[in-house]
Write an enzyme that holds these catalytic residues in place. Structure first.
Site, PDB file in Angstrom:
ATOM      1  N   GLU A   1       0.857  -1.192   0.000  1.00 40.85           N
ATOM      2  CA  GLU A   1       0.000   0.000   0.000  1.00 40.85           C
ATOM      3  C   GLU A   1       0.894   1.243   0.000  1.00 40.85           C
ATOM      4  O   GLU A   1       1.943   1.257   0.662  1.00 40.85           O
ATOM      5  CB  GLU A   1      -0.866   0.002   1.260  1.00 40.85           C
ATOM      6  CG  GLU A   1      -1.682   1.271   1.494  1.00 40.85           C
ATOM      7  CD  GLU A   1      -2.322   1.308   2.878  1.00 40.85           C
ATOM      8  OE1 GLU A   1      -1.746   0.738   3.817  1.00 40.85           O
ATOM      9  OE2 GLU A   1      -3.407   1.906   3.001  1.00 40.85           O
TER      10      GLU A   1
ATOM     11  N   ASN B   1      -6.949   6.150  -2.025  1.00 36.88           N
ATOM     12  CA  ASN B   1      -5.869   5.221  -1.687  1.00 36.88           C
ATOM     13  C   ASN B   1      -6.099   4.030  -2.613  1.00 36.88           C
ATOM     14  O   ASN B   1      -7.065   3.275  -2.415  1.00 36.88           O
ATOM     15  CB  ASN B   1      -5.984   4.833  -0.202  1.00 36.88           C
ATOM     16  CG  ASN B   1      -4.817   4.000   0.264  1.00 36.88           C
ATOM     17  OD1 ASN B   1      -4.074   3.465  -0.552  1.00 36.88           O
ATOM     18  ND2 ASN B   1      -4.656   3.892   1.568  1.00 36.88           N
TER      19      ASN B   1
ATOM     20  N   LYS C   1      -9.483   2.021  -2.217  1.00 34.54           N
ATOM     21  CA  LYS C   1      -9.752   1.545  -0.852  1.00 34.54           C
ATOM     22  C   LYS C   1     -11.097   2.057  -0.340  1.00 34.54           C
ATOM     23  O   LYS C   1     -11.416   3.244  -0.464  1.00 34.54           O
ATOM     24  CB  LYS C   1      -8.646   2.033   0.075  1.00 34.54           C
ATOM     25  CG  LYS C   1      -8.717   1.523   1.523  1.00 34.54           C
ATOM     26  CD  LYS C   1      -7.480   1.977   2.263  1.00 34.54           C
ATOM     27  CE  LYS C   1      -7.414   1.470   3.678  1.00 34.54           C
ATOM     28  NZ  LYS C   1      -6.137   1.898   4.336  1.00 34.54           N
TER      29      LYS C   1
ATOM     30  N   GLU D   1      -6.359   8.957   7.251  1.00 37.81           N
ATOM     31  CA  GLU D   1      -6.862   8.540   5.940  1.00 37.81           C
ATOM     32  C   GLU D   1      -8.205   9.175   5.647  1.00 37.81           C
ATOM     33  O   GLU D   1      -8.487   9.518   4.501  1.00 37.81           O
ATOM     34  CB  GLU D   1      -6.955   7.013   5.874  1.00 37.81           C
ATOM     35  CG  GLU D   1      -5.584   6.352   5.937  1.00 37.81           C
ATOM     36  CD  GLU D   1      -5.634   4.907   5.540  1.00 37.81           C
ATOM     37  OE1 GLU D   1      -5.391   4.049   6.397  1.00 37.81           O
ATOM     38  OE2 GLU D   1      -5.912   4.621   4.375  1.00 37.81           O
TER      39      GLU D   1
ATOM     40  N   CYS E   1      -5.161  -2.784   2.716  1.00 36.86           N
ATOM     41  CA  CYS E   1      -4.960  -2.621   4.152  1.00 36.86           C
ATOM     42  C   CYS E   1      -6.194  -2.878   5.012  1.00 36.86           C
ATOM     43  O   CYS E   1      -6.587  -4.009   5.182  1.00 36.86           O
ATOM     44  CB  CYS E   1      -4.350  -1.250   4.420  1.00 36.86           C
ATOM     45  SG  CYS E   1      -3.502  -1.239   5.997  1.00 36.86           S
TER      46      CYS E   1
ATOM     47  N   ASN F   1      -0.043  -0.896   5.372  1.00 34.08           N
ATOM     48  CA  ASN F   1       0.835  -0.151   6.282  1.00 34.08           C
ATOM     49  C   ASN F   1       0.168  -0.239   7.654  1.00 34.08           C
ATOM     50  O   ASN F   1      -0.833   0.470   7.887  1.00 34.08           O
ATOM     51  CB  ASN F   1       0.943   1.325   5.884  1.00 34.08           C
ATOM     52  CG  ASN F   1       1.798   1.575   4.657  1.00 34.08           C
ATOM     53  OD1 ASN F   1       2.905   2.065   4.756  1.00 34.08           O
ATOM     54  ND2 ASN F   1       1.289   1.233   3.492  1.00 34.08           N
TER      55      ASN F   1
HETATM   56  N1  ING Z   1      -3.759   0.740   8.577  1.00 32.17           N
HETATM   57  C1  ING Z   1      -4.191  -0.066   9.639  1.00 32.17           C
HETATM   58  C2  ING Z   1      -4.823  -1.377   9.228  1.00 32.17           C
HETATM   59  O1  ING Z   1      -4.058  -2.324   9.159  1.00 32.17           O
HETATM   60  C3  ING Z   1      -5.264  -0.259  11.796  1.00 32.17           C
HETATM   61  C4  ING Z   1      -5.072   0.668  10.609  1.00 32.17           C
HETATM   62  C5  ING Z   1      -4.167  -0.654  12.533  1.00 32.17           C
HETATM   63  C6  ING Z   1      -6.493  -0.751  12.094  1.00 32.17           C
HETATM   64  C7  ING Z   1      -4.332  -1.538  13.615  1.00 32.17           C
HETATM   65  C8  ING Z   1      -6.691  -1.629  13.169  1.00 32.17           C
HETATM   66  C9  ING Z   1      -5.608  -2.026  13.918  1.00 32.17           C
HETATM   67  O2  ING Z   1      -6.016  -1.495   9.023  1.00 32.17           O
HETATM   68  C10 ING Z   1      -4.328   1.046   7.382  1.00 32.17           C
HETATM   69  N2  ING Z   1      -3.579   1.787   6.540  1.00 32.17           N
HETATM   70  O3  ING Z   1      -5.477   0.718   7.080  1.00 32.17           O
END
Ligand code: ING
Length: 284
Positions: free
Chosen positions: A16, A79, A96, A115, A141, A166
């Site tokens: 991503e 995204n 996304k 985001e 993601c 990420n």
């Molecule tokens: N990042 C994270 C994901 O993996 C997140 C946000 C982190 C959500 C940890 C829940 C727990 O979903 C992105 N970029 O979506």
């Protein structure tokens, strides 16, 4: 890409926002600064060498990137990811849909997840494409944490789902979950793969990026739900796996046969209210 080609790979999955740092981790106000992270279309001058090399090597790829587009005359920011064939031509694009985090600046947090501030919700749905000898879908993601992502792709015949991510180890609002970051990540992938009889190829932007520690655990999940391959470090690493798409058949036609065993018409009204119960009535 060259290393993967030497290993005989047909497809390379990058991550991503592979072209830039994951900028939603910082609060920005200047429009031009924000736009500087976005591509206005692919291939761009900066990314054309990647497309040309793919064609030279006859290897396809998934690439996550920040997309600046004009939809109905309005500037939109997504995204996004593209799927590119071994001829270097774009097969399909995804934007996304599940945007995590917050829209407001939280200066007390060690980093942001903005985001919702920088991206619009994807407007392309969850398409699938006939590519690489099978049916391929994409997501990005946070999409991987939602069962609907895999189910919609599964209902559209996906035999392989590609996803870059990420993911920080730390969620400022829920530090109690930090110890479970890798577990929740792989749990989401393995359940999505098994419950829809598909391969899932998930690729991390791993390690410390601009001060934010992000999980690795790049994973290739078989339709059985088993981890067929995974990364072993937080450094740049190529994970290689031979994915037999015919391994999806036993699940799609057997245990997880949607046509034969799934009975959505018998589930009753699906509402978000707590206490909703059997079709047509409510329990006393
Ligand atoms: N990042 C994270 C994901 O993996 C997140 C946000 C982190 C959500 C940890 C829940 C727990 O979903 C992105 N970029 O979506």
């Amino acid at each position: 890409m060259r290393q993967a080609h030497e290993c005989g790979c047909d497809l390379v999955v990058f991550t991503e926002c592979a072209l830039t740092a994951f900028f939603p981790h910082w609060y920005m106000e200047d429009e031009d600064e924000i736009d500087s992270y976005f591509e206005r279309g692919l291939p761009s001058d900066a990314t054309r060498p990647l497309f040309e090399e793919a064609a030279r090597l006859n290897i396809g790829f998934y690439l996550g990137f920040a997309e600046l587009a004009f939809v109905d005359g309005r500037k939109r920011r997504f995204n996004s990811s593209v799927l590119v064939g071994g001829d270097g031509r774009i097969v399909g694009k995804f934007r996304k849909i599940h945007l995590p985090g917050h829209e407001d600046h939280r200066p007390g947090n060690p980093f942001q997840n903005l985001e919702k501030r920088y991206f619009d919700v994807g407007d392309l749905g969850f398409p699938t494409w006939n590519a690489f000898g099978g049916v391929v879908g994409m997501c990005i993601c946070n999409d991987r944490r939602w069962p609907e992502t895999y189910r919609v792709l599964g209902l559209r015949g996906a035999e392989m789902v590609l996803v870059g991510y990420n993911t920080p180890y730390h969620i400022p609002e829920h530090p109690e979950m930090d110890r479970l970051a890798d577990f929740h990540h792989q749990l989401s992938l393995q359940s999505g793969a098994y419950q829809n009889g598909c391969w899932v190829v998930a690729v991390a932007k791993a390690g410390v990026e601009e001060g934010v520690s992000q999980i690795g655990k790049t994973s290739i999940i078989a339709p059985s739900g088993e981890i067929a391959a995974e990364s072993r470090s937080l450094d740049d690493e190529l994970v290689v796996c031979r994915c037999d798409l015919d391994a999806t058949t036993a699940y799609k036609q057997g245990v997880l046969n949607f046509a034969g065993n799934r009975r959505i018409e018998h589930y009753g009204p699906i509402t978000s209210q707590s206490g909703a119960s059997a079709p047509g009535g409510t329990e006393k």
